[in-house]
Scaffold this active site. Structure first.
Site, PDB file in Angstrom:
ATOM      1  N   CYS A 141       0.790  -1.173  -0.101  1.00 34.29           N
ATOM      2  CA  CYS A 141      -0.021   0.083  -0.063  1.00 34.29           C
ATOM      3  C   CYS A 141       0.860   1.356  -0.111  1.00 34.29           C
ATOM      4  CB  CYS A 141      -0.892   0.024   1.136  1.00 34.29           C
ATOM      5  SG  CYS A 141      -0.092  -0.484   2.751  1.00 34.29           S
ATOM      6  N   HIS A 221      -2.579   5.558   6.373  1.00 31.43           N
ATOM      7  CA  HIS A 221      -1.177   5.885   6.602  1.00 31.43           C
ATOM      8  C   HIS A 221      -1.087   7.440   6.119  1.00 31.43           C
ATOM      9  CE1 HIS A 221      -0.143   1.706   6.517  1.00 31.43           C
ATOM     10  NE2 HIS A 221      -0.461   1.414   5.231  1.00 31.43           N
TER      11      HIS A 221
END
Ligand code: NAD
Length: 341
Positions: A141, A221
């Site tokens: 990711c 994130h």
């Protein structure tokens, strides 16, 4: 149209999302899903009319709980053209031999070591080079996010070097055993972090260094990214170039009030995005700071869904010979990317 027959091994955070995306694609057929545990997801697979396959040694475990699998893993591998391996990091490598035995093409995920697959994959960077490969690894990711940004910008402005600070979510929302609960943890406790090396599996020429921390959050994130270009850049041109792909969302904090990951996720919920998924990379437009040949910006990454479009492109790349622009456009269109606020 003959549809690409796809199997999925590992039906967790990534596997279930990729499965749903495949079912939406006009040129793909999800012919079966492999589960190892007879949990609620196994029941959901059956209830949704999907074919459930299990490892041979787990057949009785499933039957004892009242779930009747359609067959065993080997039956599925015999029929499929490509398998998306979304098993936990490192487990995919253990399946490599069996995939090879059945001569099936494989898409691995970013939790596997790069050498497990023939090539690491990122749609906006190297789709063309990956066409026809025997196996691909859709990078993680964080790496997918960095590569989307870097390859979009590098099309317009030559990049000299990239430095990024990665603030990682501690766990996915369902992961009740992971932490930290109350700490900011170095991850890893050295610079550079492995993310830079992972970016280089796709762009070996790039001068990139990264550092990473884990913080107690599950939602997304966040990256603070600093880029130096060969020549001076203009903020307006940077923004224009980032608008060239639906895989990047530019969020204006002033007009939306969205200045945190919590608010991004809430907006996704309000907009009816399933599971509050945001497969696009989100860049806070107001953070885009350009001065001479330097650029600095902050971006947010929904770790659970960002790799879904790349998995779809990887399936087409590995099995057929798609036109790069058209396959990305088709994926974006069908997944409804780029339509946020
Ligand atoms: P997950 O734990 O949510 O799902 C993995 C699934 O595989 C589970 O359903 C598990 O029961 C099943 N499984 C376990 N052992 C198995 C086996 N031997 N055979 C078949 N299935 C098995 O994991 P995930 O988060 O979906 O991660 C899958 C891959 O995707 C990893 O490589 C990971 O690094 C990568 N990835 C994860 C994220 C994320 O944020 N979750 C983001 C990008 C990439």
């Amino acid at each position: 149209m003959t549809k690409i027959k796809v199997a999925i091994n590992g039906f967790g955070t990534i596997g279930k999302r990729v499965a749903e995306a495949i079912q939406l694609m006009p040129d793909m057929e999800l012919i079966g899903v492999v589960k190892t545990r007879p949990d609620y997801l196994a029941r959901m697979i059956v209830r949704n009319g999907l074919k459930l396959y299990v490892p041979e040694d787990k057949l009785n475990t499933f039957k004892e709980t009242g779930i009747e699998p359609h067959g065993v893993l080997q039956d599925l591998l015999r029929e499929a053209e490509v398998v998306v391996d979304a098993t936990p990091g490192g487990v995919g490598a253990k399946y490599k031999e069996i995939y090879e035995k059945y001569g099936i093409k494989v898409i691995f995920q970013g939790g596997e070591k790069p050498f497990v697959a023939k090539k690491s994959f990122s749609s906006l960077c190297n789709l063309e080079e990956c066409i026809g490969s025997e196996s691909l690894r859709v990078v993680s990711c964080n790496t997918t996010a960095l590569l989307r940004l870097i390859c979009t910008l590098n099309k317009y402005f030559k990049i000299k070097k990239v430095r990024a600070t990665i603030i990682r979510r501690a766990a996915d929302p369902k992961e009740d055993k992971r932490g930290p609960v109350d700490s900011i943890k170095l991850n890893p406790a050295e610079i550079p972090s492995h993310h830079a090396e992972d970016v280089k599996t796709v762009l070996p020429w790039l001068d990139i260094l990264t550092t990473a921390f884990i913080v107690p959050t599950t939602l997304m994130h966040v990256h603070s990214v600093y880029i130096v270009f060969e020549n001076n850049v203009d903020r307006k041109d940077i923004i224009e170039s980032l608008r060239s792909t639906k895989r990047i969302l530019l969020l204006d904090t002033e007009s939306t009030g969205i200045d945190s990951t919590a608010k991004i996720i809430e907006a996704a919920r309000d907009l009816g995005r399933k599971r509050h998924d945001i497969p696009e990379l989100v860049i806070w437009k107001n953070t885009i700071y350009a001065h001479e040949n330097e650029l600095w910006l902050v971006q947010a990454v929904h770790q659970e869904s960002i790799v879904v479009p790349e998995n779809i492109d990887a399936i087409r790349a590995i099995v057929s010979s798609p036109n790069v622009h058209k396959t990305i456009e088709l994926t974006d269109e069908i997944l409804g990317l780029g339509k946020f606020i």
